[in-house]
Design a protein around this motif. Structure first.
Motif, PDB file in Angstrom:
ATOM      1  N   ASP A 195       0.813  -1.203   0.000  1.00 16.20           N
ATOM      2  CA  ASP A 195       0.000   0.000   0.000  1.00 16.20           C
ATOM      3  C   ASP A 195       0.853   1.262   0.000  1.00 16.20           C
ATOM      4  O   ASP A 195       2.052   1.237   0.277  1.00 16.20           O
ATOM      5  N   THR A 196       0.199   2.361  -0.298  1.00 13.67           N
ATOM      6  CA  THR A 196       0.766   3.711  -0.208  1.00 13.67           C
ATOM      7  C   THR A 196      -0.189   4.558   0.618  1.00 13.67           C
ATOM      8  O   THR A 196      -1.389   4.609   0.317  1.00 13.67           O
ATOM      9  N   GLN A 197       0.320   5.208   1.658  1.00 14.29           N
ATOM     10  CA  GLN A 197      -0.505   5.976   2.578  1.00 14.29           C
ATOM     11  C   GLN A 197      -0.184   7.465   2.457  1.00 14.29           C
ATOM     12  O   GLN A 197       0.971   7.847   2.255  1.00 14.29           O
ATOM     13  N   THR A 198      -1.205   8.292   2.593  1.00 13.29           N
ATOM     14  CA  THR A 198      -1.060   9.747   2.613  1.00 13.29           C
ATOM     15  C   THR A 198      -1.614  10.273   3.929  1.00 13.29           C
ATOM     16  O   THR A 198      -2.798  10.062   4.230  1.00 13.29           O
ATOM     17  N   CYS A 199      -0.761  10.926   4.706  1.00  6.27           N
ATOM     18  CA  CYS A 199      -1.153  11.465   6.005  1.00  6.27           C
ATOM     19  C   CYS A 199      -1.010  12.987   5.982  1.00  6.27           C
ATOM     20  O   CYS A 199      -0.249  13.544   5.176  1.00  6.27           O
ATOM     21  N   SER A 200      -1.726  13.644   6.889  1.00  4.19           N
ATOM     22  CA  SER A 200      -1.722  15.107   6.933  1.00  4.19           C
ATOM     23  C   SER A 200      -1.659  15.570   8.381  1.00  4.19           C
ATOM     24  O   SER A 200      -2.300  14.996   9.254  1.00  4.19           O
ATOM     25  N   LEU A 201      -0.867  16.616   8.572  1.00  4.05           N
ATOM     26  CA  LEU A 201      -0.852  17.339   9.846  1.00  4.05           C
ATOM     27  C   LEU A 201      -1.540  18.680   9.597  1.00  4.05           C
ATOM     28  O   LEU A 201      -1.087  19.469   8.762  1.00  4.05           O
ATOM     29  N   GLU A 202      -2.626  18.955  10.321  1.00  2.00           N
ATOM     30  CA  GLU A 202      -3.464  20.116  10.063  1.00  2.00           C
ATOM     31  C   GLU A 202      -3.290  21.150  11.168  1.00  2.00           C
ATOM     32  O   GLU A 202      -3.353  20.825  12.355  1.00  2.00           O
ATOM     33  N   ILE A 203      -3.086  22.403  10.762  1.00  2.00           N
ATOM     34  CA  ILE A 203      -2.865  23.525  11.681  1.00  2.00           C
ATOM     35  C   ILE A 203      -3.984  24.536  11.476  1.00  2.00           C
ATOM     36  O   ILE A 203      -4.302  24.893  10.338  1.00  2.00           O
ATOM     37  N   GLU A 204      -4.526  25.005  12.592  1.00  2.00           N
ATOM     38  CA  GLU A 204      -5.675  25.902  12.501  1.00  2.00           C
ATOM     39  C   GLU A 204      -5.736  26.798  13.730  1.00  2.00           C
ATOM     40  O   GLU A 204      -5.220  26.445  14.802  1.00  2.00           O
ATOM     41  N   SER A 205      -6.352  27.969  13.578  1.00  2.00           N
ATOM     42  CA  SER A 205      -6.607  28.843  14.716  1.00  2.00           C
ATOM     43  C   SER A 205      -7.806  28.312  15.487  1.00  2.00           C
ATOM     44  O   SER A 205      -8.819  27.917  14.893  1.00  2.00           O
ATOM     45  N   TYR A 206      -7.698  28.334  16.800  1.00  2.00           N
ATOM     46  CA  TYR A 206      -8.770  27.757  17.606  1.00  2.00           C
ATOM     47  C   TYR A 206      -9.945  28.726  17.765  1.00  2.00           C
ATOM     48  O   TYR A 206     -11.105  28.295  17.759  1.00  2.00           O
ATOM     49  N   ALA A 207      -9.691  30.018  17.913  1.00  3.23           N
ATOM     50  CA  ALA A 207     -10.753  30.976  18.234  1.00  3.23           C
ATOM     51  C   ALA A 207     -11.086  31.939  17.110  1.00  3.23           C
ATOM     52  O   ALA A 207     -12.219  32.415  17.033  1.00  3.23           O
ATOM     53  N   TYR A 208     -10.143  32.254  16.238  1.00  4.17           N
ATOM     54  CA  TYR A 208     -10.335  33.323  15.265  1.00  4.17           C
ATOM     55  C   TYR A 208     -10.757  32.764  13.915  1.00  4.17           C
ATOM     56  O   TYR A 208     -10.088  31.892  13.348  1.00  4.17           O
TER      57      TYR A 208
END
Length: 471
Positions: A195-208
């Motif tokens: 198999d080949t896997q694609t993973c993501s690390l997601e960054i986001e503002s919590y309040a704004y």
């Protein structure tokens, strides 16, 4: 008498004068430096001290220079106006672990934020920035970033908190920290281990929302840098890239103030699994067990102690291999590629055991028919030719000539059973008059002969189809 009084006043006056001279000398010593011979300065000239650079000072002076107490840093820069742009770049230090069981990964990275806060601007003749550690971060406004779908994360604190804050005279701010985060990665294991896997690390503002904070990659795809020494034992890292999307959140109630769009940054990386480990640990042993089960096709069918343990051993070994593979995998509801290979191999091994059971059963059935035929025949006669019976026979040969051998073909001995279909005997002479005999040929070795070709051919065909689909 008057002379003594006059001497006493003179003594008091001299003491007072000496004290005044000492104070004057002490005052002048603070303002002048006595110079030795050869000095270029004049005696009594004041010291030319170098004024300190206040942009490098720490403590109360730096806070006064940034006017921290004069502003409310609980509010974002430019509150009430347009969204404050916050640029982000990332340096990936290591990709520590990938877990199929927990479906997550662990990454250590340097996360840097860039924005402008005019409240932190200051005067600097040399345009020098001021660098601080994590103690000042708690006193000013910083973006409230968090990792979406993260299970755990922490900021390194050896030997001190790995946090850096750099402020420029025009109010631009660089905020950097070193973080290790464990985040979820939804894996599709239907092709495991090919198999080949694609993973993501997601960054986001919590309040704004995007109305207050505009989050973006500072240099586009070049904002993501990786260490060339990053490597994993089971995976080959094929690609790192960045994307930006908007995420919408809505409340379950009627309050529309909680609705909004949030900028979300993605660190995407593609992993391809190394197959060599699984070839050695899973595929080769399973293939060898299947080939070992074929050995029984060349063993004499009468050698029950040889063929039965061989079949049972291969079946149990295949069961152990399947159990070992599934023990290190998550309990998914779909079939994986390795499951198909192992279970098809298990079926081949199991069918080799069933094949011997069929051969043994047919051999037993043949022997029973031979005994019944010998009991039904009045006699058996010696034959000079396989197709003819002698006219004379003796009862002595009835028990040992019920069948006779034919020439071997291809190394396999065929057995022939004589069956009397009809018999006419002369009641007076007892000789066989006109009688018809039929010959039935039963070759129990044929199953083994066919299995020697069908089993390997079918397994090779299965491997060709399997590897052409998954590779």
């Amino acid at each position: 008498m008057h002379t003594d009084v006059a001497l006493l006043h003179l003594l008091v006056w001299m003491v007072g004068v000496s004290r005044m001279k000492g104070q004057i000398l002490q005052f002048r010593s603070k303002r002048e430096i006595p110079l030795t011979e050869g000095s270029g300065r004049k005696i009594g000239s004041p010291i030319n001290k170098r004024s300190p650079d206040i942009t490098k000072a720490w403590g109360t002076k730096s806070q006064q220079l940034l006017r921290i107490d004069n502003h409310d840093f609980t509010m974002r820069p430019g509150f009430g106006g347009p969204a404050v742009p916050v640029g982000v770049d990332v340096q990936v230090e290591s990709l520590d672990a990938i877990s199929e069981v927990d479906m997550d990964f662990t990454m250590t990275l340097y996360l840097r934020h860039y924005w402008k806060d005019e409240r932190l601007s200051f005067q600097s003749n040399k345009n020098q920035s001021m660098t601080f550690d994590g103690r000042l971060v708690k006193k000013i406004w910083v973006p409230d970033m968090f990792f979406v779908h993260s299970k755990k994360s922490f900021t390194h604190d050896t030997t001190t908190d790995n946090v850096m804050l750099r402020v420029y005279p025009d109010g631009k701010v660089l905020y950097s920290l070193r973080v290790t985060v464990t985040s979820m990665c939804s894996m599709d294991l239907s092709r495991f281990p090919l198999d080949t896997q694609t993973c993501s690390l997601e960054i986001e503002s919590y309040a704004y929302t995007d109305d207050d904070l505009m989050l973006y990659w500072k240099e586009g795809n070049s904002s993501l840098n990786t260490d060339e020494r990053i490597s994993l034992s089971q995976f080959l890292i094929q690609e790192f890239h960045t994307t930006t999307k908007l995420a919408f959140y809505s409340s379950t109630g009627t309050d529309t103030l909680t609705h909004g769009w949030y900028n979300r940054l993605y660190i995407n990386f593609t992993l391809r699994r190394h197959i060599f480990f699984f070839l050695l640990q899973t595929y080769f042993p399973a293939t060898l067990m299947v080939m070992l089960s074929w050995v029984s096709f060349w063993i004499d069918r009468r050698a029950v102690p040889a063929r039965v343990p061989l079949g049972i051993t291969t079946v149990l070994t295949m069961s152990t291999i399947i159990t070992g593979v599934n023990a290190s995998m998550p309990r998914v509801s779909y079939i994986k590629a390795v499951d198909i290979y192992l279970w098809v191999s298990f079926v081949f091994v199991f069918l080799s055991v069933i094949e011997y059971a069929a051969v043994n059963y047919l051999s037993t059935l043949q022997e029973r028919k031979e005994r019944k035929l010998r009991d039904r025949l009045p006699c058996t006669c010696g034959m000079a030719h396989p197709g003819m019976m002698s006219a004379s026979y003796s009862e002595m040969d009835a028990n040992n000539t019920g069948n006779y051998s034919m020439p071997e073909e291809n190394g396999v001995k065929q057995e022939r059973i004589l069956v009397q279909l009809a018999m006419e005997s002369d009641p007076i002479t007892g000789h066989v008059g006109s009688s018809a005999y039929g010959n039935i040929w039963i070759d129990t070795h044929a199953i083994d002969k066919y299995s020697r070709v069908i089993f390997p051919g079918s397994y090779i065909l299965f491997n060709i189809i399997y590897w052409s689909i998954y590779c």
